[in-house]
Design an enzyme around this catalytic site. Structure first.
Site, PDB file in Angstrom:
ATOM      1  CD  GLN A  14      80.496  50.591  34.525  1.00 48.87           C
ATOM      2  OE1 GLN A  14      80.269  51.362  33.538  1.00 48.87           O
ATOM      3  NE2 GLN A  14      80.261  49.568  34.553  1.00 48.87           N
ATOM      4  CG  ASP A  36      85.718  62.028  39.637  1.00 50.90           C
ATOM      5  OD1 ASP A  36      84.783  62.776  39.453  1.00 50.90           O
ATOM      6  OD2 ASP A  36      85.727  60.906  39.042  1.00 50.90           O
ATOM      7  CE1 TYR A 144      80.834  57.793  25.335  1.00 50.29           C
ATOM      8  CE2 TYR A 144      80.171  56.157  24.166  1.00 50.29           C
ATOM      9  CZ  TYR A 144      80.808  56.461  25.059  1.00 50.29           C
ATOM     10  OH  TYR A 144      81.685  55.599  25.880  1.00 50.29           O
TER      11      TYR A 144
HETATM   12  P1  NAD Z   1      81.497  57.198  34.377  1.00 51.79           P
HETATM   13  O1  NAD Z   1      80.713  58.418  33.923  1.00 51.79           O
HETATM   14  O2  NAD Z   1      81.200  56.304  35.376  1.00 51.79           O
HETATM   15  O3  NAD Z   1      82.986  58.167  35.265  1.00 51.79           O
HETATM   16  C1  NAD Z   1      83.407  59.127  34.629  1.00 51.79           C
HETATM   17  C2  NAD Z   1      84.220  59.758  35.939  1.00 51.79           C
HETATM   18  O4  NAD Z   1      84.623  61.072  35.466  1.00 51.79           O
HETATM   19  C3  NAD Z   1      82.892  60.228  36.918  1.00 51.79           C
HETATM   20  O5  NAD Z   1      83.481  60.011  38.252  1.00 51.79           O
HETATM   21  C4  NAD Z   1      82.920  61.914  37.045  1.00 51.79           C
HETATM   22  O6  NAD Z   1      82.711  62.307  37.970  1.00 51.79           O
HETATM   23  C5  NAD Z   1      84.415  62.183  36.418  1.00 51.79           C
HETATM   24  N1  NAD Z   1      84.360  63.556  35.598  1.00 51.79           N
HETATM   25  C6  NAD Z   1      83.339  63.987  34.837  1.00 51.79           C
HETATM   26  N2  NAD Z   1      83.807  65.328  34.351  1.00 51.79           N
HETATM   27  C7  NAD Z   1      84.917  65.490  34.912  1.00 51.79           C
HETATM   28  C8  NAD Z   1      85.846  66.572  34.752  1.00 51.79           C
HETATM   29  N3  NAD Z   1      85.554  67.984  34.201  1.00 51.79           N
HETATM   30  N4  NAD Z   1      86.950  66.356  35.433  1.00 51.79           N
HETATM   31  C9  NAD Z   1      87.375  65.418  36.279  1.00 51.79           C
HETATM   32  N5  NAD Z   1      86.321  64.381  36.610  1.00 51.79           N
HETATM   33  C10 NAD Z   1      85.223  64.161  35.603  1.00 51.79           C
HETATM   34  O7  NAD Z   1      82.330  56.682  33.070  1.00 51.79           O
HETATM   35  P2  NAD Z   1      83.055  55.356  32.640  1.00 51.79           P
HETATM   36  O8  NAD Z   1      81.859  54.120  32.576  1.00 51.79           O
HETATM   37  O9  NAD Z   1      83.479  54.786  33.832  1.00 51.79           O
HETATM   38  O10 NAD Z   1      83.877  55.487  31.575  1.00 51.79           O
HETATM   39  C11 NAD Z   1      85.166  56.072  31.575  1.00 51.79           C
HETATM   40  C12 NAD Z   1      85.417  56.206  30.012  1.00 51.79           C
HETATM   41  O11 NAD Z   1      85.379  54.734  29.348  1.00 51.79           O
HETATM   42  C13 NAD Z   1      84.706  57.068  29.217  1.00 51.79           C
HETATM   43  O12 NAD Z   1      85.703  57.749  28.485  1.00 51.79           O
HETATM   44  C14 NAD Z   1      83.881  56.336  28.648  1.00 51.79           C
HETATM   45  O13 NAD Z   1      83.428  56.823  27.469  1.00 51.79           O
HETATM   46  C15 NAD Z   1      84.749  55.208  28.314  1.00 51.79           C
HETATM   47  N6  NAD Z   1      83.931  53.867  27.949  1.00 51.79           N
HETATM   48  C16 NAD Z   1      83.196  53.326  28.981  1.00 51.79           C
HETATM   49  C17 NAD Z   1      82.412  52.168  28.826  1.00 51.79           C
HETATM   50  C18 NAD Z   1      81.530  51.509  29.802  1.00 51.79           C
HETATM   51  O14 NAD Z   1      80.730  50.732  29.511  1.00 51.79           O
HETATM   52  N7  NAD Z   1      81.554  52.160  31.146  1.00 51.79           N
HETATM   53  C19 NAD Z   1      82.409  51.885  27.632  1.00 51.79           C
HETATM   54  C20 NAD Z   1      83.284  52.119  26.478  1.00 51.79           C
HETATM   55  C21 NAD Z   1      83.971  53.257  26.777  1.00 51.79           C
HETATM   56  C1  AKB Z   2      77.702  53.395  26.462  1.00 48.18           C
HETATM   57  O1  AKB Z   2      76.796  52.620  26.366  1.00 48.18           O
HETATM   58  O2  AKB Z   2      77.811  54.641  26.359  1.00 48.18           O
HETATM   59  C2  AKB Z   2      78.987  52.542  26.938  1.00 48.18           C
HETATM   60  C3  AKB Z   2      79.916  52.569  25.638  1.00 48.18           C
HETATM   61  C4  AKB Z   2      79.765  51.207  25.002  1.00 48.18           C
HETATM   62  O3  AKB Z   2      80.712  53.396  25.276  1.00 48.18           O
HETATM   63  N1  AKB Z   2      79.013  51.648  27.738  1.00 48.18           N
END
Ligand code: NAD
Ligand code: AKB
Length: 322
Positions: A14, A36, A144
């Site tokens: 995302q 990825d 998490y």
């Molecule tokens: P996501 O799940 O959409 O994307 C993660 C990506 O990492 C995926 O494309 C997946 O294929 C890839 N991936 C997983 N395992 C892998 C591996 N072993 N090697 C290589 N690639 C791998 O997650 P996101 O929402 O884009 O989140 C990204 C980061 O931001 C994470 O650390 C998440 O905790 C953090 N985060 C996200 C949000 C949110 O609302 N989206 C909020 C707070 C923090």
């Molecule tokens: C989740 O809901 O896990 C994420 C975050 C706030 O870290 N969107």
């Protein structure tokens, strides 16, 4: 000036998709290597190099960092809060090993900067619910959140002990239309838009009054790049910065959608994700990020809702129906 090479790990997720596109637009397509475990997403195709990579494979990661002459890494691979609670042991392993492998590759291959996102999930039930401060007491209740809190300490350690310039943000729930969310507790705030555009009623897995910190993706991507471009002398937090965007409940966003999609309806069927959300703050303070590197959000609820409704076409909304 020759732009130094950047590696984005988790580039098809995302945040990764939008961050990779923004970095490529800013620094040039060839400069940003997207990596990825999944195959290259259609949105990234033709915009720059793609590398199939499992970040859990430390040796291959190190070889690729060396081979491509990488000078900055953005690590986005992780398991999020909801999927993490389904498989706690796996979530811990994925979230910690990916970070430790990246920090080690950075140390050994002289990578200059690392970005790794933390989350508002570091805060647990004992932290203030309203305007949760930067240094609030953290007792996360999910695997998490525990992994994010530990990860923040590892980032701090690598900075202090080895001088790796690691920077981090505690993202709120991120709202975007280009890529679907990856298994978080805040995912409802994206699903709701897709249901509205399909002309369907939305069944929400959180209660109507569960307020959480949220942010539109454009703000998050801009903030991330601003943090990474800030002079090192401005960075006083080497764990992770709080940044605030919009704080809203499912009922708030549903009401805003109804203004633009008049027939839209919603019902509330809280599931296990409600219990996760209960432990998180409703809003957070971000004065330190504002003071250190000039953070400011640009999207409020109305502006974000307008953008989501404008960009989610009926075709896109139909393609995300499961
Ligand atoms: P996501 O799940 O959409 O994307 C993660 C990506 O990492 C995926 O494309 C997946 O294929 C890839 N991936 C997983 N395992 C892998 C591996 N072993 N090697 C290589 N690639 C791998 O997650 P996101 O929402 O884009 O989140 C990204 C980061 O931001 C994470 O650390 C998440 O905790 C953090 N985060 C996200 C949000 C949110 O609302 N989206 C909020 C707070 C923090
Ligand atoms: C989740 O809901 O896990 C994420 C975050 C706030 O870290 N969107």
């Amino acid at each position: 000036m020759v732009q130094e090479k950047i590696l984005v790990i988790g580039a098809c997720g995302q945040i990764g998709t939008e961050l990779t596109l923004a970095l490529r637009q800013r620094y040039g397509g060839e400069t940003v290597v997207a990596a990825d475990l999944k195959r290259e997403s259609d949105l990234l195709k033709g915009t720059g190099p793609f590398l199939p990579l499992d970040v859990m494979d430390k040796t291959t990661l190190q070889v690729q960092v060396k081979r491509h002459g990488i000078k900055s890494i953005y690590l986005l691979a992780a398991m999020l809060s909801a999927t993490g609670e389904q498989q706690p042991q796996l979530a811990w392993r994925v979230n910690m090993e990916s970070l430790l492998n990246t920090l080690e590759a950075a140390r050994e291959e002289s990578v200059q900067k690392v970005f790794w996102p933390s989350s508002i999930a570091v805060f647990g039930p004992d932290a203030p619910k309203k305007d949760c401060p930067q240094n609030a007491w953290s007792t996360p209740a999910t695997v998490y959140g525990i992994s994010k809190l530990s990860g923040e300490q590892w980032c701090h350690y690598y900075f202090k002990r080895y001088g790796v310039d690691v920077r981090s943000i505690r993202y709120p729930g991120l709202i975007s239309y280009k890529t679907l969310p990856g298994g978080g507790t805040t995912d409802y705030a994206i699903e709701i838009f897709h249901a509205a555009i399909r002309g369907e009623s939305y069944s929400c897995f959180l209660r109507d009054d569960k307020r959480l910190p949220m942010m539109y993706m454009d703000d998050a991507v801009r903030g991330t790049i601003e943090l990474m471009e800030a002079p090192a002398s401005r960075i006083t937090v080497r764990t992770a910065y709080n940044i605030a965007g919009i704080s809203f409940t499912p009922a708030d966003v549903a009401a805003e959608i109804k203004r633009l999609v008049p027939g839209f309806s919603i019902e509330y069927k809280p599931d296990y994700r409600q219990a996760i959300a209960e432990t998180w703050p409703e809003s957070i303070q971000d004065q330190t990020a504002r003071k250190d590197w000039g953070w400011h959000p640009e999207y409020d609820l109305a502006k974000m809702t307008g953008e989501m409704i404008r960009h989610i076409t009926p075709e896109l909304a139909m393609s995300t129906k499961h």
